[in-house]
Design a protein around this motif. Structure first.
Motif, mmCIF file in Angstrom:
data_model
loop_
_atom_site.group_PDB
_atom_site.id
_atom_site.type_symbol
_atom_site.label_atom_id
_atom_site.label_comp_id
_atom_site.label_asym_id
_atom_site.label_seq_id
_atom_site.Cartn_x
_atom_site.Cartn_y
_atom_site.Cartn_z
ATOM 1 N N ASN A 376 1.011 -1.241 0.498
ATOM 2 C CA ASN A 376 0.348 0.342 0.089
ATOM 3 C C ASN A 376 0.959 1.441 0.228
ATOM 4 O OD1 ASN A 376 -2.370 -1.666 0.319
ATOM 5 N ND2 ASN A 376 -1.871 -2.377 2.131
ATOM 6 N N ALA A 377 2.329 1.453 -0.272
ATOM 7 C CA ALA A 377 3.229 2.583 -0.013
ATOM 8 C C ALA A 377 2.454 2.957 -1.740
ATOM 9 C CB ALA A 377 4.632 1.887 -0.296
ATOM 10 N N VAL A 378 3.258 4.264 -1.038
ATOM 11 C CA VAL A 378 3.111 5.869 -2.442
ATOM 12 C C VAL A 378 4.054 4.936 -3.452
ATOM 13 C CG1 VAL A 378 2.213 7.387 -3.658
ATOM 14 C CG2 VAL A 378 1.107 6.690 -2.138
ATOM 15 N N ARG A 379 4.372 4.586 -4.473
ATOM 16 C CA ARG A 379 5.946 4.137 -4.747
ATOM 17 C C ARG A 379 6.057 5.724 -5.250
ATOM 18 N NH1 ARG A 379 4.325 0.563 -3.070
ATOM 19 N NH2 ARG A 379 4.524 -1.404 -4.340
ATOM 20 N N GLY A 380 7.873 5.844 -4.728
ATOM 21 C CA GLY A 380 8.577 6.928 -5.498
ATOM 22 C C GLY A 380 9.001 7.876 -4.192
ATOM 23 N N GLN A 381 7.084 7.929 -2.935
ATOM 24 C CA GLN A 381 7.529 8.653 -1.622
ATOM 25 C C GLN A 381 8.358 8.294 -0.449
ATOM 26 O OE1 GLN A 381 3.531 9.867 -0.829
ATOM 27 N NE2 GLN A 381 3.295 10.587 -2.454
ATOM 28 N N GLY A 382 8.782 7.133 -0.558
ATOM 29 C CA GLY A 382 9.655 6.357 0.690
ATOM 30 C C GLY A 382 10.877 7.332 0.482
ATOM 31 N N ARG A 383 11.542 7.406 -0.284
ATOM 32 C CA ARG A 383 12.913 8.188 0.540
ATOM 33 C C ARG A 383 12.379 9.494 0.984
ATOM 34 N NH1 ARG A 383 17.151 11.556 -0.160
ATOM 35 N NH2 ARG A 383 19.777 9.851 0.322
ATOM 36 N N ASP A 384 11.429 10.158 0.581
ATOM 37 C CA ASP A 384 11.234 11.696 0.987
ATOM 38 C C ASP A 384 11.072 11.908 2.456
ATOM 39 O OD1 ASP A 384 12.253 13.534 -1.084
ATOM 40 O OD2 ASP A 384 10.367 13.576 -1.625
ATOM 41 N N ARG A 385 10.138 10.163 2.452
ATOM 42 C CA ARG A 385 9.499 10.145 4.398
ATOM 43 C C ARG A 385 10.037 9.625 4.841
ATOM 44 N NH1 ARG A 385 6.462 10.369 8.673
ATOM 45 N NH2 ARG A 385 5.062 8.005 9.606
ATOM 46 N N ALA A 386 11.613 8.738 4.665
ATOM 47 C CA ALA A 386 12.503 8.395 5.271
ATOM 48 C C ALA A 386 13.710 9.610 5.363
ATOM 49 C CB ALA A 386 13.892 7.439 4.439
ATOM 50 N N GLN A 387 13.863 10.825 5.146
ATOM 51 C CA GLN A 387 15.158 11.401 5.077
ATOM 52 C C GLN A 387 13.852 12.409 5.814
ATOM 53 O OE1 GLN A 387 16.472 13.724 2.288
ATOM 54 N NE2 GLN A 387 16.622 15.665 2.857
ATOM 55 N N SER A 388 12.903 12.008 5.952
ATOM 56 C CA SER A 388 11.988 13.914 7.673
ATOM 57 C C SER A 388 11.573 12.755 8.665
ATOM 58 C CB SER A 388 9.892 13.228 6.901
ATOM 59 O OG SER A 388 9.718 13.640 7.890
ATOM 60 N N LEU A 389 11.993 11.359 8.969
ATOM 61 C CA LEU A 389 12.119 10.525 10.170
ATOM 62 C C LEU A 389 13.582 10.329 10.723
ATOM 63 C CD1 LEU A 389 10.388 7.360 8.942
ATOM 64 C CD2 LEU A 389 9.643 8.754 10.721
ATOM 65 N N LEU A 390 14.668 10.292 9.782
ATOM 66 C CA LEU A 390 16.143 10.969 9.923
ATOM 67 C C LEU A 390 16.255 12.256 10.474
ATOM 68 C CD1 LEU A 390 19.045 9.788 10.440
ATOM 69 C CD2 LEU A 390 19.084 10.317 8.011
ATOM 70 N N ASP A 391 15.862 13.419 9.725
ATOM 71 C CA ASP A 391 16.498 14.857 9.606
ATOM 72 C C ASP A 391 15.359 15.370 11.135
ATOM 73 O OD1 ASP A 391 17.863 14.747 8.107
ATOM 74 O OD2 ASP A 391 16.184 15.412 7.014
ATOM 75 N N SER A 392 14.108 14.575 11.823
ATOM 76 C CA SER A 392 13.043 15.338 12.238
ATOM 77 C C SER A 392 13.829 14.316 13.854
ATOM 78 C CB SER A 392 11.409 14.934 12.694
ATOM 79 O OG SER A 392 11.212 13.299 12.534
ATOM 80 N N GLY A 393 14.275 13.475 14.076
ATOM 81 C CA GLY A 393 15.203 12.919 15.431
ATOM 82 C C GLY A 393 14.296 11.510 15.452
ATOM 83 N N ALA A 394 12.790 11.503 14.848
ATOM 84 C CA ALA A 394 12.200 9.871 14.646
ATOM 85 C C ALA A 394 13.189 8.522 14.695
ATOM 86 C CB ALA A 394 11.458 10.352 14.280
ATOM 87 N N ALA A 395 13.983 8.672 13.473
ATOM 88 C CA ALA A 395 14.546 7.426 13.667
ATOM 89 C C ALA A 395 15.877 7.711 15.083
ATOM 90 C CB ALA A 395 15.245 7.351 12.493
ATOM 91 N N GLU A 396 16.459 8.045 15.689
ATOM 92 C CA GLU A 396 17.836 7.878 16.616
ATOM 93 C C GLU A 396 16.128 7.984 17.794
ATOM 94 O OE1 GLU A 396 20.185 10.457 19.710
ATOM 95 O OE2 GLU A 396 19.135 11.931 18.109
ATOM 96 N N ALA A 397 14.898 8.290 17.886
ATOM 97 C CA ALA A 397 14.633 7.881 19.094
ATOM 98 C C ALA A 397 14.028 6.374 19.208
ATOM 99 C CB ALA A 397 12.851 8.761 19.683
ATOM 100 N N LYS A 398 13.955 6.385 17.874
ATOM 101 C CA LYS A 398 13.319 4.828 17.797
ATOM 102 C C LYS A 398 14.746 3.315 17.859
ATOM 103 C CE LYS A 398 9.868 2.414 16.988
ATOM 104 N NZ LYS A 398 9.128 1.725 17.666
ATOM 105 N N PHE A 399 15.686 4.144 17.540
ATOM 106 C CA PHE A 399 17.454 3.005 16.994
ATOM 107 C C PHE A 399 17.807 3.507 18.840
ATOM 108 C CE2 PHE A 399 21.900 3.145 17.842
ATOM 109 C CZ PHE A 399 21.809 0.954 17.348
#
Length: 502
Positions: A376-399
């Protein structure tokens, strides 16, 4: 009890190969006609193993009425001080004839591969038997149908994780590129996006660090199946050592024999990777293939052939698979070795100014590709979503939450001994020999010494002057530092520097 011998631990680590040591004057050894390298069955209460015999000479450390067991044999038998065991010749392995048939060019079906896998896990096959099997399958000697059959046999022989009807995302790199430690970053991003990503990883076999080695610097990675499930249910992801989970357990035995032989086999590589992904319950898998002259995959043609086999076998197993071709000309990040790679991972997750840009970009590319692969992913939007999660600190918090769930976070430390290696002449850096830079890091002590390895001080396309530092050697002792330095100083062409640049 004259037909048994007292068991003693030898304290010798033989990795996964059970070994037994007997005195040359041992009555059991003489009566049974045992000789060095004989395969011996050892029975203790309701357990048994098959081990390889080494014979100890007179006057050595072992008594005539004792049998010493390697660490793996002692653990497999569950032996305790004071135990006595019986010794006998094992029945010939049923799969010996199957291996012989393959060596003569016959095609094998799943029953044949299953017999080999079963005998491998029971240690009924000697290293010579396993070497014959690996050799018979080397190169292109496994066709597509055989690769599917071997993959299924390896998958079915061990534990299999079941996540119900949920989509389970996973990624794997075929390897050969030092420092390419994207997995902790990718898992953190994908789990932060709300997906299930239970990542089981390997330790290093011939490299300076495996993902499990690097992760272990920061958090415990030896979890059983119940603990893994608790972590994943709580945080959506994990990064643990797969060796303790018995996922496709025959693979470790095959790898132990394959590595010294240094054979390239598309079929065996595909079976190794996909059997573990299938056993871990993955439904959607991304495979990263770095391509470069000193990487594991050395050409576009080799990548195409490997990709085609991965895709066809994945389809047969019901896995949704995508391929990601990446640049394999030089190492990724700055660190090579467990702690040094962990520092790079944390620098990217913490958005530090000095974080290696190439590691960040590769991790975002892979995380984005994996997010695009999700149902159910919208193809082509994954990288922008990944960058947003990294830049916001969400990825660090999850790690950090994953580390806490696995047993607690630790900051990486630094090695006691360091020395810089300088450029022999000026030029522009255009390539690095991945294999030799990895060898230097291993000679310095990595991965056994977690803080040992290499920190790169110059990157591809950098202009460097004569005498400018190219990299820094890290070791825990002066002896290990000197050992690695002697080899490093002999490798004057390790870095390709174009002449004429000042």
């Amino acid at each position: 009890m004259t037909d048994t011998l007292a068991l003693v631990p030898s304290g010798i680590d033989t990795y996964r190969q059970p070994v037994v040591y007997m005195h040359e004057d041992c009555h059991v050894c003489r009566s049974e006609g045992f000789a060095a390298q004989t395969r011996v069955r050892i029975d203790l209460k309701d357990r048994w193993i098959i081990a390889t015999l080494n014979v100890i000479a007179r006057g050595a450390w072992l008594a005539v009425d004792e049998a010493a067991l390697s660490s793996s044999a002692w653990a497999a038998l569950g032996a305790q001080a004071g135990d006595r065991a019986a010794f006998s010749h094992p029945e010939p392995p049923a799969s010996a004839s199957v291996i012989r048939a393959k060596a003569y060019g016959n095609r094998l079906d799943q029953a044949g591969f299953a017999a080999i896998v079963s005998d491998t896990l029971d240690n009924r096959l000697s290293d010579l038997d396993l070497a014959a099997f690996v050799t018979a399958c080397a190169g292109d000697r496994l066709d597509e149908a055989e690769t599917v059959a071997l993959t299924r046999a390896m998958r079915d022989a061990g534990q299999m994780l079941d996540w119900g009807d949920r989509a389970v995302l996973d990624k794997h790199c075929v390897g050969g590129l030092p420092g390419n430690r994207t997995t902790p970053i990718v898992v953190a991003i994908v789990a932060a996006a709300g997906h299930l990503v239970p990542k089981t990883s390997s330790r290093a076999i011939t490299s300076p660090a495996g993902t499990a080695d690097t992760m272990e610097v920061m958090a415990p990675v030896v979890l059983d199946g119940d603990a893994l499930r608790r972590v994943v249910e709580a945080e959506g992801g994990c990064i643990v050592w797969g060796g303790g989970l018995a996922l496709s357990p025959a693979d470790d035995h095959f790898i132990r024999v394959e590595r010294p032989l240094d054979f390239d086999s598309t079929g065996q590589l595909v079976a190794s990777v996909l059997s573990k992904k299938a056993a871990a319950g993955a439904t959607h898998v991304l495979i990263d293939m770095p391509v470069g002259p000193t990487a594991k995959v050395r050409s576009a043609g080799a990548a195409e052939a490997l990709g085609a086999r991965l895709s066809s076998v994945s389809e047969a197993l019901g896995l949704n698979l995508a391929l990601h071709i990446s640049d394999g000309v030089a190492p990724v990040g700055r660190g090579i070795g467990p702690a040094l790679e962990a520092l790079d991972v944390l620098a990217v997750l913490r958005r530090m100014p000095e974080a290696p840009g190439d590691l960040r970009e590769r991790a975002l590319d892979l995380a984005g590709h994996l997010l695009d692969l999700a149902p159910n992913a919208v193809r082509g939007q994954g990288r922008d979503r990944a960058q947003s999660l990294l830049d916001s600190g969400a990825a660090e918090a999850k790690f950090m939450a994953i580390c806490a769930a696995q047993g607690g976070f630790r900051e990486p430390g630094s090695a006691a001994q360091r020395i810089e290696i300088r450029a022999p002449h000026a030029g522009q850096l255009s390539a690095v020999d991945n294999r030799r830079i990895a060898r230097i890091a291993k000679l310095a002590g990595a991965p056994r010494q977690q803080r040992a390895g290499i920190r790169l001080l110059a990157r591809i396309r950098d202009r460097v002057d004569k005498g400018q530092p190219l990299y820094e050697l890290h070791a825990e002792t002066p002896g290990e530092l000197g050992y690695a330095l002697a080899y490093a100083e002999s490798q004057t062409d390790l870095f390709t520097l174009s002449e004429g640049v000042s």
